[in-house]
Enzyme design. Structure first.
Site, PDB file in Angstrom:
ATOM      1  N   THR A 210      45.942  12.362  -9.531  1.00  0.00           N
ATOM      2  CA  THR A 210      46.450  11.301  -8.649  1.00  0.00           C
ATOM      3  C   THR A 210      47.435  11.893  -7.650  1.00  0.00           C
ATOM      4  OG1 THR A 210      47.394   9.068  -8.621  1.00  0.00           O
ATOM      5  CG2 THR A 210      48.283  10.549 -10.264  1.00  0.00           C
ATOM      6  N   ASN A 211      48.187  11.058  -6.948  1.00  0.00           N
ATOM      7  CA  ASN A 211      49.164  11.541  -5.975  1.00  0.00           C
ATOM      8  C   ASN A 211      50.425  10.688  -6.058  1.00  0.00           C
ATOM      9  OD1 ASN A 211      48.893   9.204  -4.057  1.00  0.00           O
ATOM     10  ND2 ASN A 211      46.787   9.940  -4.061  1.00  0.00           N
ATOM     11  N   LYS A 212      51.407  10.991  -5.214  1.00  0.00           N
ATOM     12  CA  LYS A 212      52.721  10.360  -5.370  1.00  0.00           C
ATOM     13  C   LYS A 212      52.895   9.049  -4.615  1.00  0.00           C
ATOM     14  CE  LYS A 212      55.617  13.929  -4.661  1.00  0.00           C
ATOM     15  NZ  LYS A 212      56.773  14.810  -4.802  1.00  0.00           N
TER      16      LYS A 212
END
Ligand code: CTP
Length: 403
Positions: A210-212
């Site tokens: 995933t990402n932030k």
């Protein structure tokens, strides 16, 4: 400037224990910039005092004493005619019954009868009372006459009973209020699809890539579009946020799911705003079982995930009339953003330097430069994501107007 700035709201408080929550609502509305005039029924005065409301609104709160006082009839007519919205919160079964039959026996009911603005009622009553045929019929009559209802919710009542009749939470009520305030806005009658959040690409049943992204900018855009009167579909990757009241939420976890949802929703929509941080790469294979340590360190092979904006561009005549993208860059911000604007065939791109500590992922502020297809550029200063959203939606409305 928020949707509440300078708006004149009337808050009619009636005799329910939920009246104390109306003080929170009045406080929130005032803090958001609205001018709030509170009217209490004699029943409400048993639970809370005018001073409670005066203390949070900074304005006189009215009671029946004012109805029969110096200003006589002028008060309710004046209030009822100057308001942008009249909110009855909490609205008891008794008040709903009176309103359904045109009774005007206290300052609140008399003002409702005199009012020319939209009316929103948030019922609160003990379990059973709301379900009674008499109350249901009164609600139906009022709805038929254009009154909007917020709630009631299911849950535990003051009596300890559980059922339908709970006053909606003030933050949610605030969402219903802004929906009504915005309904004749610049985007009234327009369908806007907004994507938000960071996608999750599964590796096995428990692990994801995933990402932030927090989803804050996308959710703020959905709210700003609602404030402008749009019909909003929010395609959301997982976030910890509550969707704005009035948005239709379409949950999506992966880039593929975002793509499917966007293609289904954006076909024929007026605008698409792609604020989601969609994965560019995903694990090539997803293990059906949890990867175990004992099997050694896995070698994860990645493959390209679908590019949603490119797919949307392929909708042909179904392409939304305005397509707005975001560019999350850590270097060469403007050059990269211009390249994305062109390669993805966008009408506008919001370029965002995600390497700055006060802008981009996770934080509440953004420093955005807007780049338009016709070559115009607009550098916005550091500002809250809500404010940035308002500006982007204003530009979206202008672009739609030009088409
Ligand atoms: N986007 C998309 N589908 C993807 C990746 C991104 O639709 N698989 C959209 C984003 O929502 C954003 C825009 O494309 O509006 C640009 O996203 P960004 O991550 O900045 O650029 P990429 O196209 O992914 O290019 P790169 O990662 O190489 O910078």
């Amino acid at each position: 400037m928020s949707i509440f700035t300078g708006k004149h709201l009337l808050l009619g408080v009636t005799g329910s224990i939920a009246a104390y929550k109306a003080a929170d609502l009045a406080s929130k509305l005032t803090q958001a910039g609205a001018q709030v005039d509170v009217l209490l029924t004699p029943g409400a005065e048993k639970f809370v005092t005018p001073l409670t409301f005066q203390s949070v609104t900074g304005r006189k709160a009215y009671t029946d004493a004012d109805l029969w006082g110096g200003q006589a009839h002028i008060l309710h007519v004046g209030l009822g005619h100057s308001a942008d919205l009249l909110v009855i919160a909490p609205a008891t079964a008794n008040t709903l019954a009176k309103l359904a039959h045109g009774l005007a026996d206290n300052l609140v009911t008399i003002t409702v009868l005199a009012a020319r603005c939209p009316i929103l009622a948030a019922p609160a009553m003990d379990a059973g009372m709301y379900e009674r045929p008499a109350t249901q019929e009164n609600v139906r009559i009022l709805m038929e006459r254009g009154v909007t209802f917020a709630g009631p919710d299911e849950g535990r009542m003051a009596s300890g009973l559980v059922g339908r009749g709970r006053f909606v939470e003030p933050t949610e009520l605030l969402g219903h209020i802004r929906l009504l305030l915005g309904r004749d806005g610049k985007l009234a009658g327009r369908k806007v699809v907004v994507t938000a959040g960071g996608t999750q690409e599964p590796l096995d049943p428990v692990r994801v890539l995933t990402n932030k992204s927090s989803g804050k900018q996308g959710y703020a855009l959905a709210q700003a579009a609602l404030d402008a009167g749009a019909t909003v579909v929010l395609v959301s990757a997982p976030t910890a946020l509550t969707p704005p009241v009035g948005a239709r939420l379409v949950p999506a976890q992966t880039a593929e799911e975002v793509k499917e949802a966007v293609l289904a929703e954006a076909a024929g929509a007026d605008a698409l705003v792609m604020a989601a941080a969609v994965a560019d790469f995903r694990p090539k294979t997803v293990s059906a079982d949890k990867l175990k340590k004992r099997d050694g360190i896995p070698q994860v092979e990645l493959e390209a995930a679908p590019d949603v904006l490119l797919a949307a561009a392929g909708l042909g005549s179904g392409r939304p009339r305005v397509v707005i993208g975001f560019a999350a860059e850590s270097r060469d911000l403007l050059e990269n953003a211009v390249a994305k604007l062109k390669s993805k065939n966008l009408d506008m791109i919001a370029a965002n330097d995600v390497s700055a500590p006060d802008a981009g992922f996770g934080v509440d502020t953004n420093r955005i430069t807007l780049l338009f297809a016709d070559g115009r550029q607009e550098a916005l200063p550091l500002m809250g994501k809500e404010q940035a959203a308002e500006i982007i939606i204003e530009r979206l409305a202008a672009l739609l107007g030009e088409k």
